[in-house]
Write a protein that holds these residues in place. Structure first.
Motif, PDB file in Angstrom:
ATOM      1  N   LEU A 176      14.121   1.871   1.655  1.00 45.16           N
ATOM      2  CA  LEU A 176      14.848   1.075   0.681  1.00 45.16           C
ATOM      3  C   LEU A 176      14.404   1.420  -0.730  1.00 45.16           C
ATOM      4  CD1 LEU A 176      16.791  -1.313   0.066  1.00 45.16           C
ATOM      5  CD2 LEU A 176      14.774  -2.814   0.189  1.00 45.16           C
ATOM      6  N   ARG A 177      15.399   1.557  -1.630  1.00 46.37           N
ATOM      7  CA  ARG A 177      15.105   1.736  -3.051  1.00 46.37           C
ATOM      8  C   ARG A 177      15.845   0.660  -3.839  1.00 46.37           C
ATOM      9  NH1 ARG A 177      14.788   7.615  -5.404  1.00 46.37           N
ATOM     10  NH2 ARG A 177      13.280   6.497  -6.695  1.00 46.37           N
ATOM     11  N   SER A 178      15.203   0.173  -4.888  1.00 46.52           N
ATOM     12  CA  SER A 178      15.794  -0.877  -5.701  1.00 46.52           C
ATOM     13  C   SER A 178      15.202  -0.830  -7.098  1.00 46.52           C
ATOM     14  CB  SER A 178      15.553  -2.250  -5.062  1.00 46.52           C
ATOM     15  OG  SER A 178      16.190  -3.271  -5.812  1.00 46.52           O
ATOM     16  N   TYR A 179      15.781  -1.619  -7.989  1.00 44.35           N
ATOM     17  CA  TYR A 179      15.336  -1.682  -9.380  1.00 44.35           C
ATOM     18  C   TYR A 179      14.290  -2.772  -9.593  1.00 44.35           C
ATOM     19  CZ  TYR A 179      18.868  -5.350  -9.145  1.00 44.35           C
ATOM     20  OH  TYR A 179      19.601  -6.447  -8.757  1.00 44.35           O
ATOM     21  N   GLU A 180      13.894  -3.473  -8.540  1.00 43.44           N
ATOM     22  CA  GLU A 180      12.897  -4.528  -8.682  1.00 43.44           C
ATOM     23  C   GLU A 180      12.189  -4.783  -7.352  1.00 43.44           C
ATOM     24  OE1 GLU A 180      14.769  -8.163  -9.762  1.00 43.44           O
ATOM     25  OE2 GLU A 180      16.128  -8.195  -8.046  1.00 43.44           O
ATOM     26  N   ASN A 181      10.957  -5.272  -7.461  1.00 45.93           N
ATOM     27  CA  ASN A 181      10.186  -5.785  -6.323  1.00 45.93           C
ATOM     28  C   ASN A 181       9.883  -4.754  -5.247  1.00 45.93           C
ATOM     29  OD1 ASN A 181      10.215  -8.371  -7.522  1.00 45.93           O
ATOM     30  ND2 ASN A 181      12.189  -8.833  -6.547  1.00 45.93           N
ATOM     31  N   LEU A 182       9.772  -3.486  -5.609  1.00 42.27           N
ATOM     32  CA  LEU A 182       9.353  -2.462  -4.654  1.00 42.27           C
ATOM     33  C   LEU A 182       8.248  -1.610  -5.273  1.00 42.27           C
ATOM     34  CD1 LEU A 182      12.720  -1.293  -3.048  1.00 42.27           C
ATOM     35  CD2 LEU A 182      10.889  -2.584  -1.949  1.00 42.27           C
ATOM     36  N   GLY A 183       7.358  -1.094  -4.426  1.00 42.39           N
ATOM     37  CA  GLY A 183       6.229  -0.324  -4.901  1.00 42.39           C
ATOM     38  C   GLY A 183       6.188   1.077  -4.313  1.00 42.39           C
ATOM     39  N   GLN A 184       4.966   1.617  -4.227  1.00 41.13           N
ATOM     40  CA  GLN A 184       4.754   2.982  -3.764  1.00 41.13           C
ATOM     41  C   GLN A 184       3.889   2.991  -2.518  1.00 41.13           C
ATOM     42  OE1 GLN A 184       2.950   5.082  -7.020  1.00 41.13           O
ATOM     43  NE2 GLN A 184       4.869   5.290  -8.148  1.00 41.13           N
ATOM     44  N   VAL A 185       4.251   3.876  -1.583  1.00 42.97           N
ATOM     45  CA  VAL A 185       3.416   4.090  -0.405  1.00 42.97           C
ATOM     46  C   VAL A 185       2.856   5.506  -0.423  1.00 42.97           C
ATOM     47  CG1 VAL A 185       4.532   2.414   1.113  1.00 42.97           C
ATOM     48  CG2 VAL A 185       5.437   4.741   0.972  1.00 42.97           C
ATOM     49  N   GLU A 186       1.712   5.645   0.198  1.00 45.56           N
ATOM     50  CA  GLU A 186       1.135   6.968   0.427  1.00 45.56           C
ATOM     51  C   GLU A 186       1.623   7.444   1.784  1.00 45.56           C
ATOM     52  OE1 GLU A 186      -3.247   9.208   0.669  1.00 45.56           O
ATOM     53  OE2 GLU A 186      -3.106   7.041   0.338  1.00 45.56           O
ATOM     54  N   VAL A 187       2.083   8.701   1.843  1.00 45.97           N
ATOM     55  CA  VAL A 187       2.653   9.260   3.075  1.00 45.97           C
ATOM     56  C   VAL A 187       1.908  10.544   3.422  1.00 45.97           C
ATOM     57  CG1 VAL A 187       4.754  10.016   4.240  1.00 45.97           C
ATOM     58  CG2 VAL A 187       4.906   8.380   2.348  1.00 45.97           C
ATOM     59  N   LEU A 196       2.873  10.667  11.611  1.00 41.21           N
ATOM     60  CA  LEU A 196       3.174  10.336  10.220  1.00 41.21           C
ATOM     61  C   LEU A 196       2.599   8.962   9.905  1.00 41.21           C
ATOM     62  CD1 LEU A 196       4.846  11.250   7.662  1.00 41.21           C
ATOM     63  CD2 LEU A 196       6.625   9.702   8.508  1.00 41.21           C
ATOM     64  N   GLN A 197       1.870   8.863   8.791  1.00 42.85           N
ATOM     65  CA  GLN A 197       1.211   7.622   8.434  1.00 42.85           C
ATOM     66  C   GLN A 197       1.629   7.162   7.036  1.00 42.85           C
ATOM     67  OE1 GLN A 197      -2.934   8.870   8.953  1.00 42.85           O
ATOM     68  NE2 GLN A 197      -2.997   7.712  10.871  1.00 42.85           N
ATOM     69  N   MET A 198       1.724   5.845   6.846  1.00 41.60           N
ATOM     70  CA  MET A 198       2.071   5.277   5.544  1.00 41.60           C
ATOM     71  C   MET A 198       1.249   4.016   5.300  1.00 41.60           C
ATOM     72  SD  MET A 198       6.205   5.548   5.294  1.00 41.60           S
ATOM     73  CE  MET A 198       7.117   6.986   5.840  1.00 41.60           C
ATOM     74  N   ARG A 199       0.930   3.778   4.020  1.00 38.13           N
ATOM     75  CA  ARG A 199       0.284   2.531   3.605  1.00 38.13           C
ATOM     76  C   ARG A 199       0.693   2.233   2.166  1.00 38.13           C
ATOM     77  NH1 ARG A 199      -6.138   4.061   2.587  1.00 38.13           N
ATOM     78  NH2 ARG A 199      -5.787   5.767   1.098  1.00 38.13           N
ATOM     79  N   LEU A 200       0.751   0.958   1.837  1.00 36.67           N
ATOM     80  CA  LEU A 200       1.138   0.534   0.493  1.00 36.67           C
ATOM     81  C   LEU A 200      -0.026   0.778  -0.459  1.00 36.67           C
ATOM     82  CD1 LEU A 200       3.434  -0.845  -1.151  1.00 36.67           C
ATOM     83  CD2 LEU A 200       2.256  -3.019  -0.737  1.00 36.67           C
ATOM     84  N   ARG A 201       0.262   1.479  -1.549  1.00 40.98           N
ATOM     85  CA  ARG A 201      -0.771   1.779  -2.546  1.00 40.98           C
ATOM     86  C   ARG A 201      -0.622   0.944  -3.809  1.00 40.98           C
ATOM     87  NH1 ARG A 201      -3.251   6.886  -2.594  1.00 40.98           N
ATOM     88  NH2 ARG A 201      -3.911   6.291  -4.700  1.00 40.98           N
TER      89      ARG A 201
END
Length: 239
Positions: free
Chosen positions: A144-155, A221-226
């Protein structure tokens, strides 16, 4: 040219066609919603043809099926947050391993919109055990991509010390599914990883994991919120 050149050219063409299908699906969904149904509370109409957030329509499923069939090689594995897609696309269900701290969970943050969602910055990873094609290993992450309330994950892949930063934020005044494609055996962009450069700002660049798929087809494949408040994964497709 060598086979790798054909590989990269074919993947660029497939990426462009996938994006065109995603845009078409979004446009059709918005028009259909505006003509046949009012915006549902708490959604607000932005214009005569658009709501702030458009629910998924059948056209999105059709576009996903078409884009999956257009990948450079035959899809090997797929993880869909929406379990109904396994039946629609005749795929074998494959669920990720969720972290013990529950920093990632599978749920619907909006009605009819499931995803693997995190709202917690954590050292724990969500892990997708996947298989890739031996000769042209490709991976697609739908998020999901949006103009608000989203951050970055490390992949990253499990054997990598650090990963790429994938950004859920964009400047478009809409919330939509976007796709990030990775050539699994292409070289790692070490410079971008060292400076935590995001991948989303440079969608036409080829990103790789430096993985030798000829000797081992299984990848994790691994992901975490940074950073940021939230991130949502919708599909993972490999070939």
């Amino acid at each position: 040219p060598e086979w790798t050149t054909h590989h990269y050219v074919a993947d660029m063409i497939a990426t462009a066609m996938n994006r065109a299908l995603d845009e078409l699906a979004s446009d059709l969904a918005a028009v259909d919603l505006a003509r046949h149904a009012p915006c549902r509370a708490p959604l607000k109409r932005k214009s005569a043809l658009e709501c702030e957030d458009v629910p998924w329509q059948d056209t999105e499923h059709q576009a996903l099926a078409a884009s999956a069939s257009m990948m450079v090689c035959k899809p090997q594995t797929a993880s869909y947050a929406d379990a109904s897609k396994y039946t629609q696309l005749q795929a074998t269900p494959r669920s990720p391993t969720l972290p013990a701290d529950r920093s990632w969970r599978l749920y619907e943050d909006r009605v009819g919109k499931p995803g693997w969602i995190t709202e917690t910055i954590s050292s724990s990873w969500i892990s997708f055990d996947l298989e890739v094609n031996k000769w042209s290993p490709t991976m697609r992450v739908d998020y999901l991509r949006s103009y608000e309330n989203l951050g970055q994950v490390e992949v990253k892949l499990s054997q990598m010390a650090r990963g790429y930063m994938l950004d859920g934020f964009w400047n478009s005044t809409s919330s939509q599914t976007d796709s990030w494609r990775i050539i699994v055996d292409a070289p790692i962009d070490s410079d971008r990883i060292k400076r935590d450069g995001t991948t989303s700002s440079d969608p036409n660049r080829i990103f790789g994991f430096g993985y030798n798929s000829r000797s081992e087809r299984h990848v994790t494949l691994q992901m975490r919120l940074r950073s940021g408040p939230k991130f949502k994964i919708i599909n993972i497709i490999t070939c």
